[in-house]
Motif scaffolding. Structure first.
Motif, mmCIF file in Angstrom:
data_model
loop_
_atom_site.group_PDB
_atom_site.id
_atom_site.type_symbol
_atom_site.label_atom_id
_atom_site.label_comp_id
_atom_site.label_asym_id
_atom_site.label_seq_id
_atom_site.Cartn_x
_atom_site.Cartn_y
_atom_site.Cartn_z
ATOM 1 N N GLY A 1 -78.884 19.727 -10.305
ATOM 2 C CA GLY A 1 -78.603 19.446 -8.907
ATOM 3 C C GLY A 1 -78.985 20.605 -8.013
ATOM 4 O O GLY A 1 -79.590 21.582 -8.450
ATOM 5 N N THR A 2 -78.623 20.478 -6.754
ATOM 6 C CA THR A 2 -78.875 21.528 -5.759
ATOM 7 C C THR A 2 -77.602 22.339 -5.561
ATOM 8 O O THR A 2 -76.544 21.775 -5.261
ATOM 9 N N VAL A 3 -77.696 23.649 -5.751
ATOM 10 C CA VAL A 3 -76.541 24.526 -5.595
ATOM 11 C C VAL A 3 -76.216 24.660 -4.108
ATOM 12 O O VAL A 3 -77.062 25.076 -3.315
ATOM 13 N N ARG A 4 -75.004 24.303 -3.734
ATOM 14 C CA ARG A 4 -74.578 24.402 -2.329
ATOM 15 C C ARG A 4 -73.742 25.648 -2.075
ATOM 16 O O ARG A 4 -73.825 26.258 -1.013
ATOM 17 N N SER A 5 -72.918 26.035 -3.072
ATOM 18 C CA SER A 5 -72.123 27.260 -2.895
ATOM 19 C C SER A 5 -71.823 27.857 -4.254
ATOM 20 O O SER A 5 -71.775 27.145 -5.266
ATOM 21 N N VAL A 6 -71.641 29.184 -4.260
ATOM 22 C CA VAL A 6 -71.323 29.922 -5.488
ATOM 23 C C VAL A 6 -70.038 30.705 -5.255
ATOM 24 O O VAL A 6 -69.606 30.881 -4.106
ATOM 25 N N PRO A 7 -69.396 31.189 -6.315
ATOM 26 C CA PRO A 7 -68.104 31.863 -6.145
ATOM 27 C C PRO A 7 -68.202 33.162 -5.343
ATOM 28 O O PRO A 7 -69.226 33.863 -5.360
ATOM 29 N N VAL A 8 -67.120 33.464 -4.671
ATOM 30 C CA VAL A 8 -66.965 34.767 -4.032
ATOM 31 C C VAL A 8 -66.786 35.807 -5.137
ATOM 32 O O VAL A 8 -66.054 35.581 -6.105
ATOM 33 N N THR A 9 -67.456 36.926 -5.016
ATOM 34 C CA THR A 9 -67.395 37.958 -6.050
ATOM 35 C C THR A 9 -65.964 38.466 -6.235
ATOM 36 O O THR A 9 -65.350 38.945 -5.277
ATOM 37 N N PRO A 10 -65.402 38.377 -7.433
ATOM 38 C CA PRO A 10 -64.048 38.901 -7.661
ATOM 39 C C PRO A 10 -64.061 40.424 -7.637
ATOM 40 O O PRO A 10 -64.986 41.054 -8.149
ATOM 41 N N GLU A 11 -63.040 41.016 -7.050
ATOM 42 C CA GLU A 11 -63.000 42.467 -6.895
ATOM 43 C C GLU A 11 -61.828 43.122 -7.611
ATOM 44 O O GLU A 11 -61.585 44.318 -7.461
ATOM 45 N N GLU A 12 -61.098 42.364 -8.441
ATOM 46 C CA GLU A 12 -59.969 42.937 -9.165
ATOM 47 C C GLU A 12 -60.462 44.005 -10.134
ATOM 48 O O GLU A 12 -61.554 43.884 -10.697
ATOM 49 N N PRO A 13 -59.676 45.044 -10.360
ATOM 50 C CA PRO A 13 -60.128 46.153 -11.211
ATOM 51 C C PRO A 13 -60.311 45.766 -12.670
ATOM 52 O O PRO A 13 -60.973 46.483 -13.422
ATOM 53 N N TRP A 14 -59.736 44.652 -13.101
ATOM 54 C CA TRP A 14 -59.872 44.252 -14.501
ATOM 55 C C TRP A 14 -61.131 43.398 -14.759
ATOM 56 O O TRP A 14 -61.347 42.929 -15.857
ATOM 57 N N VAL A 15 -61.961 43.208 -13.742
ATOM 58 C CA VAL A 15 -63.219 42.488 -13.921
ATOM 59 C C VAL A 15 -64.246 43.449 -14.521
ATOM 60 O O VAL A 15 -64.715 44.374 -13.865
ATOM 61 N N GLU A 16 -64.584 43.234 -15.774
ATOM 62 C CA GLU A 16 -65.508 44.122 -16.500
ATOM 63 C C GLU A 16 -66.966 43.727 -16.271
ATOM 64 O O GLU A 16 -67.862 44.574 -16.355
ATOM 65 N N PHE A 17 -67.200 42.443 -16.029
ATOM 66 C CA PHE A 17 -68.543 41.952 -15.742
ATOM 67 C C PHE A 17 -68.409 40.703 -14.890
ATOM 68 O O PHE A 17 -67.484 39.903 -15.072
ATOM 69 N N TYR A 18 -69.365 40.524 -13.963
ATOM 70 C CA TYR A 18 -69.418 39.302 -13.175
ATOM 71 C C TYR A 18 -70.870 39.012 -12.844
ATOM 72 O O TYR A 18 -71.626 39.920 -12.475
ATOM 73 N N GLY A 19 -71.276 37.766 -12.992
ATOM 74 C CA GLY A 19 -72.641 37.400 -12.653
ATOM 75 C C GLY A 19 -72.748 35.953 -12.247
ATOM 76 O O GLY A 19 -72.076 35.087 -12.811
ATOM 77 N N VAL A 20 -73.572 35.687 -11.234
ATOM 78 C CA VAL A 20 -73.934 34.328 -10.836
ATOM 79 C C VAL A 20 -75.439 34.231 -10.951
ATOM 80 O O VAL A 20 -76.157 35.108 -10.462
ATOM 81 N N PHE A 21 -75.925 33.162 -11.578
ATOM 82 C CA PHE A 21 -77.324 33.093 -11.945
ATOM 83 C C PHE A 21 -78.066 31.961 -11.224
ATOM 84 O O PHE A 21 -78.981 31.350 -11.762
#
Length: 417
Positions: free
Chosen positions: A349-369
């Motif tokens: 499909g067509t991507v309309r929105s992606v997650p807001v980047t989490p900023e909590e200190p326990w986030v070791e990795f985050y990626g949107v592709f």
């Protein structure tokens, strides 16, 4: 010393130039453009920190990659060959054999790549595996189904990434599958593995063997069905088991026994998948002589404070390994925290929105592709993610709460038409 790295991943998560900076003559790498761009990265204009960086469009051109690997091995006097993708293990082993280099050779790779030989070795060591067969004809499939019932699991004998894996749950599905796999006039097959279905939750044990002994290992448990990656539109959570979970020592001991039975080399990373059945049996599904996929590598990095691919690569090239220097014989690294991953699969499909980047200190990795406005297709393999995150916590319970909360956010904030 010069290491040749066969690399069909994005570049960012694998800084071999830094991990192997003690090599006298540096690192030569063959990388895949489609995997770099698929990870949201730009293809470098030059070699960067590498002695030589060769970028091919895709590793699917087997002849080109083979030729390049041979040419670079000759040109740069390669002393070590590193490959951490399942599809490149045989290629790397062949190069080592040809040039007389240390590491896993073809005969040692085969028990990890040929699932039939793998199961024979494991069963011979008294380790339970699913009933299975290599059906040459549709009649042999029907006979196996009559003996073991449905569901049945079809998979490629040398497959990886859940490519081609299919769970057949009804007679109608079975006949459709047989029509696809055994076309009229085709000869007997030897490349298809058929297994009886094993109920229960899938666990996995991941780690590193260095100098012939396991120095890193820890079990986790998928909270989802691996085979549903093309149909699953929700958050998929996978996290480590707690140290005091009764399953933890059992899984660690089983993985150790499986590695011994398969006869791995002195230095390698591994990923073992194990069913925990409703009647409390542990049944080995598969064991791979390479690091785990998905973001499990980052989970182990969070758990132990050292990246498993870095540790395995330094062990293979004989570089110092400060992280395990103080371990006594038979000791393994102790976990310093619990961790897990939450994943969202690609869907068409067509991507309309992606997650807001989490900023909590326990986030070791985050990626949107993917980006808003981008048209994407269905996941082709079990690691085709739209979004992924690795989180950590002091305890497994706390980690699971964090993972499920972020997963709920993913499900709300990702919109695909």
């Amino acid at each position: 010393m010069t290491a040749l790295v066969l690399h069909r991943f994005p570049l960012g998560p694998f800084p071999y130039d830094r991990w192997l900076d003690g090599l006298e003559s540096g690192v030569v790498m063959i990388a895949a453009r489609d995997r770099i761009e698929g990870g949201g990265e730009r293809v470098p204009d030059g070699p960067g920190g590498y002695r030589h960086l060769e970028v091919v469009d895709t590793f699917d051109d087997e002849e080109l990659v083979d030729r390049l690997a041979l040419d670079l091995a000759h040109e740069y006097g390669v002393t070590h060959v590193i490959a951490h993708h399942e599809a490149d293990l045989i290629r790397a082993a062949g190069l080592r054999e040809k040039f007389g280099l240390p590491g896993q050779l073809p005969a040692e790779v085969l028990p990890f790549r040929d699932k039939v030989l793998m199961k024979q070795r494991l069963a011979g060591a008294g380790i339970e595996v699913a009933p299975h067969t290599v059906p040459g004809t549709a009649a042999e499939v029907r006979a196996f189904a009559a003996a073991h019932g449905l569901p049945l699991v079809f998979k490629a004998r040398d497959g990886f990434g859940s490519i081609g894996l299919r769970i057949v749950r009804s007679e109608e599905e079975l006949e459709l599958r047989l029509a696809e796999d055994f076309a009229p006039g085709s000869g007997p097959r030897e490349d298809l593995l058929l297994e009886a279905y094993v109920p229960g939750r899938m666990c996995h044990v991941d780690g590193v063997v260095a100098g012939g002994r396991t120095v890193m290992a820890w079990p986790s448990q998928y909270q989802y069905d691996l085979s549903s990656f093309q149909a699953d539109g929700g958050a998929r959570v996978d996290l480590t088991l707690a140290p005091d979970d009764p399953l933890t020592p059992r899984l660690l001991a089983l993985a150790e026994g499986a590695l011994t039975a398969l006869g791995g080399p002195a230095d390698y990373a591994f990923h073992a998948e194990v069913f925990h059945t409703p009647d409390d049996r542990l049944v080995v599904c598969e064991v791979a002589a390479r690091p785990a996929g998905a973001r499990i590598r980052d989970v182990l990095n969070a758990v132990f404070g050292v990246h498993p691919v870095e540790l395995a690569s330094r062990a293979h090239t004989g570089l110092p390994m400060p992280a395990i220097a103080d371990l006594a014989g038979g000791e393994r690294l102790a976990p310093v925290r619990m961790a897990g991953q939450v994943l969202m699969m690609r869907r068409p499909g067509t991507v309309r929105s992606v997650p807001v980047t989490p900023e909590e200190p326990w986030v070791e990795f985050y990626g949107v592709f993917a980006e808003p406005g981008e048209v994407i297709g269905r996941a082709a393999i079990s690691s085709d993610f739209l979004a992924a995150a690795v989180l950590s916590a002091r305890t497994r319970a706390e980690c699971e709460v964090r993972l499920r909360a972020l997963g709920a956010r993913f499900e709300t904030e990702i919109v695909i038409d």
